[in-house]
Design a protein around this motif. Sequence first.
Motif, short mmCIF file in Angstrom:
data_model
loop_
_atom_site.label_atom_id
_atom_site.label_comp_id
_atom_site.label_asym_id
_atom_site.label_seq_id
_atom_site.Cartn_x
_atom_site.Cartn_y
_atom_site.Cartn_z
N ASP A 62 -52.46 -28.04 20.25
CA ASP A 62 -53.78 -27.80 19.67
C ASP A 62 -53.80 -28.15 18.18
OD1 ASP A 62 -54.83 -26.91 22.08
OD2 ASP A 62 -54.42 -24.80 21.65
N LEU A 63 -52.80 -27.70 17.45
CA LEU A 63 -52.76 -27.92 16.01
C LEU A 63 -52.52 -29.38 15.68
CD1 LEU A 63 -50.68 -24.78 14.93
CD2 LEU A 63 -53.17 -25.03 15.00
N VAL A 64 -51.55 -29.99 16.35
CA VAL A 64 -51.23 -31.40 16.09
C VAL A 64 -52.40 -32.29 16.49
CG1 VAL A 64 -49.76 -33.32 16.80
CG2 VAL A 64 -48.74 -31.11 16.21
N GLY A 65 -53.05 -31.99 17.62
CA GLY A 65 -54.19 -32.78 18.06
C GLY A 65 -55.31 -32.77 17.03
N PHE A 66 -55.57 -31.60 16.45
CA PHE A 66 -56.62 -31.52 15.43
C PHE A 66 -56.24 -32.31 14.20
CE2 PHE A 66 -58.30 -29.63 11.56
CZ PHE A 66 -59.66 -29.66 11.82
N LEU A 67 -55.02 -32.18 13.72
CA LEU A 67 -54.60 -32.88 12.51
C LEU A 67 -54.57 -34.40 12.72
CD1 LEU A 67 -51.81 -30.47 11.25
CD2 LEU A 67 -54.08 -30.82 10.25
N ASN A 68 -54.18 -34.83 13.90
CA ASN A 68 -54.21 -36.27 14.19
C ASN A 68 -55.63 -36.82 14.18
OD1 ASN A 68 -51.44 -36.59 14.44
ND2 ASN A 68 -51.42 -36.34 16.66
N ALA A 69 -56.58 -36.01 14.67
CA ALA A 69 -57.96 -36.47 14.80
C ALA A 69 -58.78 -36.28 13.52
CB ALA A 69 -58.64 -35.73 15.95
N ASN A 70 -58.25 -35.51 12.57
CA ASN A 70 -59.02 -35.19 11.36
C ASN A 70 -58.17 -35.43 10.11
OD1 ASN A 70 -61.66 -33.64 12.41
ND2 ASN A 70 -59.91 -33.05 13.70
N PRO A 71 -58.07 -36.68 9.68
CA PRO A 71 -57.21 -36.99 8.54
C PRO A 71 -57.65 -36.34 7.24
CG PRO A 71 -58.54 -38.89 9.17
CD PRO A 71 -58.71 -37.89 10.25
N GLN A 72 -58.90 -35.87 7.16
CA GLN A 72 -59.37 -35.20 5.95
C GLN A 72 -58.83 -33.78 5.83
OE1 GLN A 72 -61.07 -35.30 8.70
NE2 GLN A 72 -62.17 -33.37 8.98
N ALA A 73 -58.28 -33.23 6.90
CA ALA A 73 -57.78 -31.85 6.90
C ALA A 73 -56.37 -31.80 6.34
CB ALA A 73 -57.81 -31.28 8.31
N SER A 74 -56.15 -30.91 5.38
CA SER A 74 -54.81 -30.71 4.84
C SER A 74 -53.96 -29.86 5.78
CB SER A 74 -54.88 -30.03 3.47
OG SER A 74 -55.63 -30.80 2.57
N GLY A 75 -54.62 -29.00 6.53
CA GLY A 75 -53.92 -28.12 7.44
C GLY A 75 -54.91 -27.38 8.31
N CYS A 76 -54.40 -26.56 9.21
CA CYS A 76 -55.27 -25.80 10.09
C CYS A 76 -54.60 -24.51 10.52
CB CYS A 76 -55.69 -26.63 11.30
SG CYS A 76 -54.31 -27.29 12.28
N VAL A 77 -55.42 -23.57 10.94
CA VAL A 77 -54.92 -22.26 11.38
C VAL A 77 -55.61 -21.89 12.68
CG1 VAL A 77 -54.49 -21.54 9.01
CG2 VAL A 77 -56.66 -20.96 10.07
N PRO A 78 -54.90 -21.20 13.58
CA PRO A 78 -55.52 -20.78 14.82
C PRO A 78 -56.18 -19.41 14.68
CG PRO A 78 -53.21 -20.22 14.87
CD PRO A 78 -53.46 -20.90 13.54
N LYS A 79 -56.89 -19.00 15.70
CA LYS A 79 -57.40 -17.64 15.77
C LYS A 79 -56.22 -16.69 15.93
CE LYS A 79 -61.08 -16.88 18.22
NZ LYS A 79 -62.00 -16.73 19.38
N HIS A 80 -56.17 -15.64 15.12
CA HIS A 80 -55.12 -14.63 15.19
C HIS A 80 -55.62 -13.43 16.00
CE1 HIS A 80 -53.52 -17.11 12.03
NE2 HIS A 80 -52.51 -16.31 11.77
N LEU A 81 -54.81 -13.01 16.95
CA LEU A 81 -55.18 -11.89 17.81
C LEU A 81 -54.18 -10.74 17.65
CD1 LEU A 81 -55.98 -13.86 21.11
CD2 LEU A 81 -57.60 -13.13 19.34
N ASN A 82 -54.69 -9.53 17.77
CA ASN A 82 -53.82 -8.35 17.84
C ASN A 82 -53.11 -8.35 19.19
OD1 ASN A 82 -54.51 -7.06 15.30
ND2 ASN A 82 -56.53 -6.69 16.20
N PRO A 83 -52.05 -7.56 19.34
CA PRO A 83 -51.34 -7.53 20.63
C PRO A 83 -52.23 -7.20 21.83
CG PRO A 83 -49.99 -6.50 18.95
CD PRO A 83 -51.31 -6.80 18.29
#
Length: 315
Positions: free
Chosen positions: A101-122
């Motif tokens: 998911d993270l690599v796919g987004f960064l490959n498709a969006n060269p303007q993005a410096s980085g990305c973060v996923p949704k964080h969930l509690n246990p």
Amino acid sequence: MPPELSILIVTYNSRHDIARCLASLQQFCRGVASEIIVCDNASADGTAELVARAFPFVKLLRLPENRGFGGANNAAAQQARGRYLLLLNPDTWVDGDLAADLVGFLNANPQASGCVPKHLNPDGSIQFGAIRELPTLETLFYERTGLARLFPKSRRFGRYWMTWWNHNEQRPVQQAGACLALRREVFEAAGGFDEGYFMYFEDVELCHNVAAAGGKLYFLPEARVYHAGGQSARQAVSRNFLAYYRSLCRYFRKHHGAGRLAIAKLIVAASELATLLVLSLILPFDRLLPAPQSWHSRWAQWRGHALLLVRLWSF
């Protein structure tokens, strides 16, 4: 061929967390070529031995002394071969292909410096506060006066922890700590982690430096990671409580100046005085009340807040 993604995990007495983290990555993250580097900060609980024995596919770095979160991440980054770096806490785990998911987004969006996923509690609920704004004097005031807790859905008062936002749309965000993917060149241009922060705010500093260089981080609602949170802090509550505010003061000194740092200390001091007053009033009834969170006892909690009040001015 080098891997697309290098997953960097820093451990310190993390034996009870790291096995679940690595097992989940091994099971679910198969869509892109990845490497996992665990950098152990001289753990005394057998963390490194567990990783070496149970997860031989992991590249294990054993530091002879505890270099802190930032120093260990820098050491791991020097060994990384991937185009992208995923900075991941050991008390996290996944149930899907987070790496893809993270690599796919960064490959498709060269303007993005980085990305973060949704964080969930246990329990699967959204972990509000995992995605945050960069700290300012205004947000510190809202937090320490209780306005952020009283009005969590307010865009003004809930802005630091972003409790007003439902975390359901893709958007630029300012910072995240437990799970953050960056392009290697962005990490290097930002100077990596500032090792002047031994614990706390090193991730805030990194995100600040990315933004200062014109970079943007993006939140991906379709990607998710589970995060237990606070595992390292609970190992030495009193010491880490002070370390948090020492790092907070260092951040304010660097990025907001001496004047605003002085005001920040006054805000914290006033809040600590109020906390000590409340604790002093309830200490005689301690046995009738639930145990405090994190602290070993309410008396230890009182001493910790009193010590902060004394030492705050030297930070």
